[in-house]
Design a protein around this motif. Structure first.
Motif, PDB file in Angstrom:
ATOM      1  N   TYR A 144      -7.739   9.454   8.350  1.00 46.75           N
ATOM      2  CA  TYR A 144      -6.640   9.206   9.959  1.00 46.75           C
ATOM      3  C   TYR A 144      -5.417   9.762   9.417  1.00 46.75           C
ATOM      4  CZ  TYR A 144     -10.368   5.687  10.162  1.00 46.75           C
ATOM      5  OH  TYR A 144     -11.282   4.721  10.601  1.00 46.75           O
ATOM      6  N   LEU A 145      -5.036  10.297   8.336  1.00 51.85           N
ATOM      7  CA  LEU A 145      -4.056  10.515   7.789  1.00 51.85           C
ATOM      8  C   LEU A 145      -3.721  11.664   8.267  1.00 51.85           C
ATOM      9  CD1 LEU A 145      -2.452   8.565   4.971  1.00 51.85           C
ATOM     10  CD2 LEU A 145      -1.273   8.441   7.360  1.00 51.85           C
ATOM     11  N   ILE A 146      -4.978  12.113   7.324  1.00 52.31           N
ATOM     12  CA  ILE A 146      -5.084  14.026   7.589  1.00 52.31           C
ATOM     13  C   ILE A 146      -5.363  14.945   8.750  1.00 52.31           C
ATOM     14  CG2 ILE A 146      -6.158  15.525   6.754  1.00 52.31           C
ATOM     15  CD1 ILE A 146      -4.810  15.244   4.771  1.00 52.31           C
ATOM     16  N   THR A 147      -6.098  14.246   9.438  1.00 46.28           N
ATOM     17  CA  THR A 147      -6.281  14.243  11.325  1.00 46.28           C
ATOM     18  C   THR A 147      -4.797  13.815  12.055  1.00 46.28           C
ATOM     19  OG1 THR A 147      -8.690  13.711  10.640  1.00 46.28           O
ATOM     20  CG2 THR A 147      -7.352  13.897  13.285  1.00 46.28           C
ATOM     21  N   ILE A 148      -4.262  12.952  12.328  1.00 47.19           N
ATOM     22  CA  ILE A 148      -3.852  12.842  12.767  1.00 47.19           C
ATOM     23  C   ILE A 148      -1.937  14.014  12.572  1.00 47.19           C
ATOM     24  CG2 ILE A 148      -1.008  11.380  13.121  1.00 47.19           C
ATOM     25  CD1 ILE A 148      -2.931   8.577  12.941  1.00 47.19           C
ATOM     26  N   PHE A 149      -1.759  14.197  11.196  1.00 52.28           N
ATOM     27  CA  PHE A 149      -1.431  15.327  10.732  1.00 52.28           C
ATOM     28  C   PHE A 149      -1.501  16.732  11.824  1.00 52.28           C
ATOM     29  CE2 PHE A 149       0.987  18.630   7.807  1.00 52.28           C
ATOM     30  CZ  PHE A 149       1.852  18.090   8.226  1.00 52.28           C
TER      31      PHE A 149
ATOM     32  N   ASN B  32      -0.313  23.425   7.977  1.00 49.38           N
ATOM     33  CA  ASN B  32      -1.354  22.716   7.974  1.00 49.38           C
ATOM     34  C   ASN B  32      -2.335  23.225   7.188  1.00 49.38           C
ATOM     35  OD1 ASN B  32      -1.220  20.752  10.705  1.00 49.38           O
ATOM     36  ND2 ASN B  32      -2.309  22.293  11.202  1.00 49.38           N
ATOM     37  N   ILE B  33      -1.911  24.269   6.541  1.00 49.02           N
ATOM     38  CA  ILE B  33      -1.699  24.990   5.069  1.00 49.02           C
ATOM     39  C   ILE B  33      -1.708  24.305   3.858  1.00 49.02           C
ATOM     40  CG2 ILE B  33      -2.418  27.343   3.849  1.00 49.02           C
ATOM     41  CD1 ILE B  33      -2.712  28.592   6.814  1.00 49.02           C
ATOM     42  N   THR B  34      -0.156  23.750   4.023  1.00 49.15           N
ATOM     43  CA  THR B  34       0.370  23.192   2.646  1.00 49.15           C
ATOM     44  C   THR B  34       1.359  22.744   3.144  1.00 49.15           C
ATOM     45  OG1 THR B  34       2.233  25.148   2.111  1.00 49.15           O
ATOM     46  CG2 THR B  34      -0.269  25.159   1.078  1.00 49.15           C
TER      47      THR B  34
ATOM     48  N   GLU C 204      -8.379  19.030   1.806  1.00 49.55           N
ATOM     49  CA  GLU C 204      -8.780  18.738   3.326  1.00 49.55           C
ATOM     50  C   GLU C 204      -8.149  18.993   4.474  1.00 49.55           C
ATOM     51  OE1 GLU C 204     -10.057  15.533   2.977  1.00 49.55           O
ATOM     52  OE2 GLU C 204      -9.526  15.331   1.023  1.00 49.55           O
ATOM     53  N   THR C 205      -7.532  19.923   4.605  1.00 49.34           N
ATOM     54  CA  THR C 205      -7.100  20.991   5.649  1.00 49.34           C
ATOM     55  C   THR C 205      -7.483  22.595   5.014  1.00 49.34           C
ATOM     56  OG1 THR C 205      -4.954  21.134   4.496  1.00 49.34           O
ATOM     57  CG2 THR C 205      -5.484  19.549   5.878  1.00 49.34           C
TER      58      THR C 205
END
Length: 357
Positions: A56-61, A301-303, A332-333
């Motif tokens: 959820y955190l990664i997707t929201i970011f 979103n890369i780093t 993750e991204t």
């Protein structure tokens, strides 16, 4: 945000609810605001429900750095490019609508298939929630929300009423400062900063705390990169780099610009990077400008150092006991970022072809 999330009764529904909420908020505010606002909420919900917060955190970011391309208020880098290419609010929105839609669909599909096995089944997010404990003053909430709606409307018609963007921002910044000062006495929970006004003491602790929350410690680093950008311009490096982007094949030029600017954002942070390439690519066809917008947003979103939001986000996660570093973040991204850059670059190329017809 809590009420929106509380409708969820399983991991997949919560995934899409939070994604949609983050996206809509980003369209009408900005990527940084959404990331820093929703992150504590997601962590709180995940702790209560006993679920893994990472998907959820990664997707929201990622969502906040993707939906931010719809309007130029979504990310300061959008404003930089729009100003360099003299794009009005509506011209920008018209150009970036389809590419942003493609970026959203690509990233949503990418993260769903990446995390679908990790999303829990039935969950309970019906927390003990007291609205009064969160909304401290409904008058302040109403006025601040209303002012933002007026601000959004003002910048959207700014070109029609000959009101430059920087003037709109300056005016509403001053209004928000006065609003926070006016309600500081009501919203302050401590008595650390008091001003004597006649026989009364006025509490400005809330206002001072708001100013303190600005990430001042990052200012020297950002200023340093801006200085380097200026030096590059003085010594002709900017012009030299611009000459490297003369492609006969516009599809190759579009894809190349998207990837180069996205990775460059992770060398010198996306805002100074955007200023550098906006100068280097000035007077080139619109597909270069659109690719720069794409690179400056997705590059974050890369780093974690691709944008200031990433640095602040990692600090918030650390405060809540969630470990996040560049290696873990890229794991993750990275693949979704690369795919999103490719599909969205193709969408940009399609838009530029349609414009020429």
């Amino acid at each position: 945000a809590y009420k929106f999330a509380s409708f969820s009764n399983n991991g997949k529904k919560l995934f899409f609810n939070l994604l949609f909420l983050a996206g809509i908020m980003t369209v009408f505010t900005s990527n940084d605001i959404v990331t820093l606002t929703l992150t504590p909420i997601v962590i709180y919900i995940s702790q209560y429900a006993g679920i893994n917060p990472l998907p959820y955190l990664i997707t929201i970011f990622f969502t906040s750095n993707t939906w931010s391309m719809f309007f130029y208020i979504g990310n300061p880098t959008n404003v930089i490019v729009a100003q360099a290419y003299s794009l009005t609010f509506f011209n920008y929105a018209k150009l970036m609508f389809f590419p942003t839609l493609v970026a959203i669909l690509t990233s949503v599909a990418g993260f769903y298939f990446k995390y679908k096995e990790k999303l829990p089944g039935t969950i309970n997010v019906n927390l003990d929630f007291d609205e009064k404990s969160v909304i401290k003053d409904k008058r302040y909430t109403f006025l601040s929300s209303g002012l933002f709606v007026i601000f959004f409307f003002t910048i959207s018609i700014g070109d029609l009423i000959n009101l430059e963007l920087w003037k709109s921002i300056s005016i509403f910044t001053a209004i928000y400062v006065l609003l926070n000062l006016a309600f500081s006495d009501v919203l302050s929970e401590k008595d650390e900063f008091l001003i004597e006004i006649g026989k009364f003491d006025y509490n400005i602790t809330f206002f001072v705390d708001t100013i303190k929350r600005v990430p001042w410690k990052m200012l020297p680093m950002v200023v340093t990169f801006f200085v380097f950008v200026h030096i590059f311009t003085l010594f002709g490096i900017t012009k030299f780099v611009g000459q490297l982007f003369n492609f006969k094949n516009q599809l190759i030029g579009t894809i190349f610009t998207s990837y180069v600017t996205a990775f460059a954002a992770n060398v010198m942070i996306n805002q100074p990077m955007t200023i550098f390439f906006a100068q280097a690519l000035w007077k080139k066809p619109l597909n270069y400008a659109m690719s720069l917008i794409l690179g400056s947003n997705i590059g974050g979103n890369i780093t974690l150092i691709g944008a200031l939001a990433g640095i602040m986000w990692s600090r918030i996660l650390k405060f809540y006991g969630v470990e996040m570093n560049n290696k873990k973040f890229m794991k993750e991204t990275f693949s979704v970022s690369m795919l999103t850059l490719l599909t969205t670059s193709l969408a940009i190329y399609i838009v530029t072809i349609i414009i020429k017809l």
